[in-house]
Enzyme design. Structure first.
Site, PDB file in Angstrom:
ATOM      1  N   GLY B  38       0.765  -1.234   0.095  1.00 17.84           N
ATOM      2  CA  GLY B  38       0.136  -0.253  -0.095  1.00 17.84           C
ATOM      3  C   GLY B  38       0.823   1.070  -0.143  1.00 17.84           C
ATOM      4  O   GLY B  38       1.966   1.011   0.295  1.00 17.84           O
ATOM      5  N   GLU B 164       8.645  -2.487   6.790  1.00 13.26           N
ATOM      6  CA  GLU B 164       9.603  -1.851   6.032  1.00 13.26           C
ATOM      7  C   GLU B 164      11.160  -1.909   6.227  1.00 13.26           C
ATOM      8  O   GLU B 164      11.559  -0.793   6.081  1.00 13.26           O
ATOM      9  CB  GLU B 164       9.037  -0.254   5.917  1.00 13.26           C
ATOM     10  CG  GLU B 164       7.654  -0.176   5.665  1.00 13.26           C
ATOM     11  CD  GLU B 164       7.232   1.187   4.998  1.00 13.26           C
ATOM     12  OE1 GLU B 164       8.314   1.833   4.173  1.00 13.26           O
ATOM     13  OE2 GLU B 164       6.149   1.684   5.293  1.00 13.26           O
TER      14      GLU B 164
END
Lengths: 264, 277
Positions: B38, B164
């Protein structure tokens, strides 16, 4: 700047390097205490010889120790001068008004000078042969009894350890910010004192903001890894006394006995 | 039962009116590698923090390995879920590599002899044994992330979340970390939840979940997700290069396979296609 803070430690594998940091820390403080027992040539000579033996055992060049004296030299000379001019007694060699150089003044000045230099040598020896992290461990271990009266020793030790760990990180950050601000036209290190101080502001503020960001990230990471405060944790790094530590302790006892015997 | 079970999760940050997560339901099975993709601000990292209780859900139920996420269970759940964060520097607690790997074990009061072997094994698994006594300042970003992974596998969690974890690394460091995760999964069958906007990382997952504005938009295999190239681009996401090439070739009239191919797979497909002509 990194050198200033952490570069004091000189990696090595000498007898002194291998001593337990607690032994070195306690011995250094003890030494600084007993040097005040010395009050004549013989006792100072003993302390001098003892210090030189320690220096030799560390296998570190004398130059490093002399460099340790340099930043203190004006303070030392000032104190020595006070002793020389204001101690009265014995033969008067020179006098002018209320100033006088006397026999006692000179010997006292020499003793003070000796005391300063030896104390600096010993504390330099401690920092040259012990990693800051080991020193932090030693402080934690030695202060452990204070936990009983509510001092958060383990937490403080962790704070100290994290501070040491982040010194190079913040140094990097500082260089980065300095370069970024230079690219925007900030001029570091030129102009008068006031201009230089003003140039530091655009460096300090981003650094300050960054530090909070890092602290927040770090706290989250510690939380995620199960940190719940200092109680009930086990320790990975452990300190252990070995035979040389006993030898060092006995040497300190012998030194004390020698001093008491030799002092006037 | 799924290892991670998220039911109708809602979450809003206190200083924002718009919810960060809206009615998110997601099941992750043991041994699965799920990638959550996303764009920035889509709620990916918020979702990760809701799984181990770093953030508390406003409503909905999170269950990890059978334990519902409650105040009482939060430490037990954190023991089962390890998170590798984005910034390699800001999660390095220890003064040296081995101290950092030991940090989580110290927190859980693991006896020292066991700690020593677990630190050693974890460092061996991430191939960082030679660096055990190094200080973090002397490691590359990829190496620091490997140490972070070692710190987590030393705690033997059931789930590892990569929040991440590769986004601040250079391409070499990114490849280094991804290869390591693939190796670890081959050895231990660990469950991985990777939160990423790196398409290569998402492409190595078993399943990709697409998050947009706090809602799950799509979920499927990497092949299924990446063939919807235009939609991904519309959501501000990158499409892997081989997929873009395939779409272009398809427009030019070539027949292309439906499933996802990485660069090497596509090269193989293309040259065999040519040789059969």
């Amino acid at each position: 700047m990194t050198k200033l803070l952490l570069g004091r430690y000189l990696p090595g594998d000498s007898w002194v390097h291998r001593l337990d940091p607690r032994t070195k820390l306690m011995a250094s403080f003890y030494y600084i205490g007993i040097i005040f027992l010395a009050n004549n040539w013989q006792s100072y000579l003993l302390m001098f010889v003892a210090t030189m033996v320690m220096v030799a055992l560390s296998k570190i060049k004398l130059g490093f120790f002399l460099r340790g004296v340099r930043p203190m030299i004006w303070l030392i000379l000032f104190t020595v001068a006070l002793q020389i001019f204001f101690t009265k007694g014995g033969t008067v060699y020179w006098s002018w008004g209320w100033l006088a150089i006397t026999q006692y003044g000179l010997t006292n000045g020499a003793f003070i000078f000796m005391r300063f230099v030896l104390i600096i040598f010993v504390s330099t020896l401690l920092t040259l042969t012990t990693q800051p992290l080991s020193l932090a461990d030693a402080v934690e271990s030695l202060l452990k009894p204070l936990r009983r009266i509510g001092v958060p020793v383990t937490e403080l030790a962790l704070v100290l350890q994290i501070a040491l760990r982040f010194v190079p990180t913040l140094m990097d950050q500082t260089t980065k910010i300095m370069n970024a601000q230079r690219a925007r036209g900030v001029d570091f290190g030129s102009g008068n004192l006031f201009q230089q101080m003003k140039a530091v502001v655009p460096l300090l503020i981003p650094l300050f903001v960054d530090s909070f960001g890092i602290a927040e990230d770090l706290a989250t990471a510690m939380d995620a890894r199960g940190y719940q405060g200092g109680d009930g944790r086990t320790k990975f790094r452990i300190l252990q006394y070995h035979q040389p530590d006993i030898v060092a302790g006995l040497a300190m006892v012998l030194l004390t006995v020698g001093l008491v015997f030799l002092r006037a | 039962m799924a290892l991670i079970d998220i039911e109708h999760l809602n979450f809003a940050y206190p200083d924002q009116t718009k919810p960060a997560l809206r009615d998110v339901s997601l099941q992750v099975n043991a041994g699965e590698w799920v990638a959550i993709i996303g764009h920035n601000g889509s709620g990916k990292s918020t979702l990760a923090k809701n799984i181990n209780g770093l953030l508390a859900p406003a409503s909905g139920q999170v269950t990890v390995a059978g334990l519902p996420l409650t105040e009482a269970n939060v430490w037990a759940i954190r023991e089962k879920v390890g998170i590798v964060f984005q910034n390699p520097d800001n999660q390095f607690v220890g003064a040296t590599v081995q101290d950092d790997v030991a940090f989580g074990l110290e927190n859980r009061a693991v006896p020292r002899p066991e700690m020593v072997t677990r630190v050693h094994d974890a460092l061996a698994q991430v191939n960082m044994l030679d660096f055990a006594t190094r200080e973090p300042a002397r490691l590359s970003g990829g190496q620091k992330q490997r140490v972070a992974i070692a710190g987590i596998i030393a705690q033997r969690p059931e789930i590892i979340i990569l929040d991440e974890a590769t986004s601040m690394l250079d391409p070499a460091g990114r490849a280094e970390v991804l290869t390591l995760i693939q190796q670890l999964r081959a050895q231990t069958n660990m469950t991985v939840l990777s939160i990423t906007h790196d398409v290569d990382e998402a492409a190595s997952a078993d399943r990709v979940v697409l998050l947009n504005d706090g809602e799950i938009v799509e979920s499927g295999t990497p092949a299924e997700i990446f063939t919807h190239g235009e939609e991904l681009l519309a959501l501000g996401l990158d499409v892997p290069y081989p997929e873009r090439l395939k779409a272009a070739l398809r427009r030019a009239g070539a027949t292309m396979p439906k499933d996802y191919l990485d660069e090497e797979g596509l090269v193989n497909y293309l040259w065999t296609l040519h040789s059969t002509m």
